[in-house]
Design a protein around this motif. Structure first.
Motif, PDB file in Angstrom:
ATOM      1  N   ALA A 231       0.654   4.252  -2.673  1.00  0.00           N
ATOM      2  CA  ALA A 231       0.431   5.651  -2.302  1.00  0.00           C
ATOM      3  C   ALA A 231       1.478   6.553  -2.942  1.00  0.00           C
ATOM      4  O   ALA A 231       1.169   7.674  -3.367  1.00  0.00           O
ATOM      5  CB  ALA A 231       0.451   5.794  -0.782  1.00  0.00           C
TER       6      ALA A 231
ATOM      7  N   ARG B 195     -11.705  -4.098   1.489  1.00  0.00           N
ATOM      8  CA  ARG B 195     -13.144  -3.889   1.305  1.00  0.00           C
ATOM      9  C   ARG B 195     -13.825  -5.128   0.732  1.00  0.00           C
ATOM     10  O   ARG B 195     -15.052  -5.243   0.834  1.00  0.00           O
ATOM     11  CB  ARG B 195     -13.376  -2.707   0.381  1.00  0.00           C
TER      12      ARG B 195
ATOM     13  N   ASP C  86      -5.121   5.583  -4.534  1.00  0.00           N
ATOM     14  CA  ASP C  86      -5.845   5.726  -3.269  1.00  0.00           C
ATOM     15  C   ASP C  86      -5.680   4.440  -2.456  1.00  0.00           C
ATOM     16  O   ASP C  86      -6.482   3.510  -2.576  1.00  0.00           O
ATOM     17  CB  ASP C  86      -7.319   6.019  -3.523  1.00  0.00           C
TER      18      ASP C  86
ATOM     19  N   PRO D 223       0.813  -1.225   0.000  1.00  0.00           N
ATOM     20  CA  PRO D 223       0.000   0.000   0.000  1.00  0.00           C
ATOM     21  C   PRO D 223       0.843   1.271   0.000  1.00  0.00           C
ATOM     22  O   PRO D 223       0.466   2.266  -0.643  1.00  0.00           O
ATOM     23  CB  PRO D 223      -0.814  -0.116   1.294  1.00  0.00           C
TER      24      PRO D 223
ATOM     25  N   THR E 213      -6.188   3.983   0.556  1.00  0.00           N
ATOM     26  CA  THR E 213      -7.154   3.815   1.648  1.00  0.00           C
ATOM     27  C   THR E 213      -8.323   2.946   1.215  1.00  0.00           C
ATOM     28  O   THR E 213      -9.138   2.547   2.042  1.00  0.00           O
ATOM     29  CB  THR E 213      -7.685   5.178   2.127  1.00  0.00           C
ATOM     30  N   ARG E 214      -8.412   2.692  -0.079  1.00  0.00           N
ATOM     31  CA  ARG E 214      -9.467   1.808  -0.605  1.00  0.00           C
ATOM     32  C   ARG E 214      -8.790   0.603  -1.254  1.00  0.00           C
ATOM     33  O   ARG E 214      -8.269   0.701  -2.372  1.00  0.00           O
ATOM     34  CB  ARG E 214     -10.345   2.549  -1.620  1.00  0.00           C
TER      35      ARG E 214
END
Length: 273
Positions: A148, A181, A153, A144, A155-156
């Protein structure tokens, strides 16, 4: 004592070998199999697809880092991420040859919300820690962060994997509830009594989609996992097919539609820790 070691063996998808769990270690044996099946990518262009190298402190080595952005979305800045965990017969270096970028563009052209694919090379035998080599931490922390840096993104996040990577995706979701998610797992190399089954209640709150071929040696165990889930799977599909990309390639469009919808939807609350 490990349950049914011949079941727990990680099938090398179409690679002509099976890795069997024996006691606390691993043993390998060669099998005579046909040439490995390959996916048939759709007639769609790749977008910004890259294969670079990154030093991984978690793994203690340099690893291949793959990213793909759907055609028409530039460098993918601001798009959510689907983390890709490979099986035992492939690594991130193989992803371009599997046509993953073309499958991604096709999904978006069919109406799926855009997202990017990102994956790095894990261990050939497991996505679990082994001594100082921790591919699971690499996926949880470093991947991640690398995304970034590219402007994605991070965060998703969703997870997608096949065979050993399907197991790794489910293990990741159960180890850190709320991190992903959704998880799309193709023929995950699971078995009753393993870490995924032991922590199955921690998958509550994470939408899961399972696919497995009817001629796959893992079919019974994947269906057992579906029954053991603390809430119904978002999708569970079983069609004719074996443990290879001849089957998995046909399922990629459905998986990408599922992942896109999950990444575009509002975040769900994590299950109980």
């Amino acid at each position: 004592m490990a349950a049914r070691p011949t079941r727990r063996g990680l099938l090398l998808a179409g690679a002509g070998a099976t890795v069997l769990a024996v006691g606390a270690g691993w043993a390998a044996r060669d099998l005579i199999r046909p040439a490995p099946a390959r996916p048939v990518p759709p007639d769609a262009p790749t977008g910004d697809e890259r294969l670079t190298s990154r030093p991984s402190a978690a793994r203690g080595r340099t690893v291949d880092f793959y990213t793909a952005v759907p055609d028409g979305y530039g460098d993918g800045r601001g798009l959510p991420v689907c983390l890709v965990l490979h099986g035992a017969s492939t690594t991130a270096r193989d992803f371009p040859g599997l046509g993953l970028g073309r499958f991604l563009t096709d999904a978006v052209r069919r109406g799926a919300a855009p997202f990017v694919l990102a994956g790095a090379t894990g261990d050939r035998l497991s996505w679990r820690p082994s001594g100082r080599d921790d591919p699971q931490r690499m996926v949880r922390e470093e991947l991640p962060a690398w995304c970034a840096e590219r402007g994605f993104d991070a965060t998703r996040l969703a997870g997608w994997g096949w065979s050993m990577g399907g197991y790794g995706s489910l293990l990741l979701a159960g180890t850190w509830p709320g991190l992903l998610r959704a998880v799309a797992a193709f023929s995950p190399a699971v078995a009753p009594g393993d870490a995924v089954f032991a922590n199955v209640d921690r998958l509550r709150g994470t939408p899961l989609a399972l696919w497995c071929g009817r001629q796959d040696d893992f079919l019974d165990d994947v269906q057992a996992l579906e029954r053991a889930l603390p809430e119904p799977a978002a999708r569970a599909e079983y069609a004719d097919g074996r443990h290879d990309f001849g089957y998995w390639g046909r399922m990629i469009p459905s998986a990408f539609d599922f992942v896109a919808a999950a990444l575009a939807a509002p975040a769900r609350s994590p299950g109980p820790g």
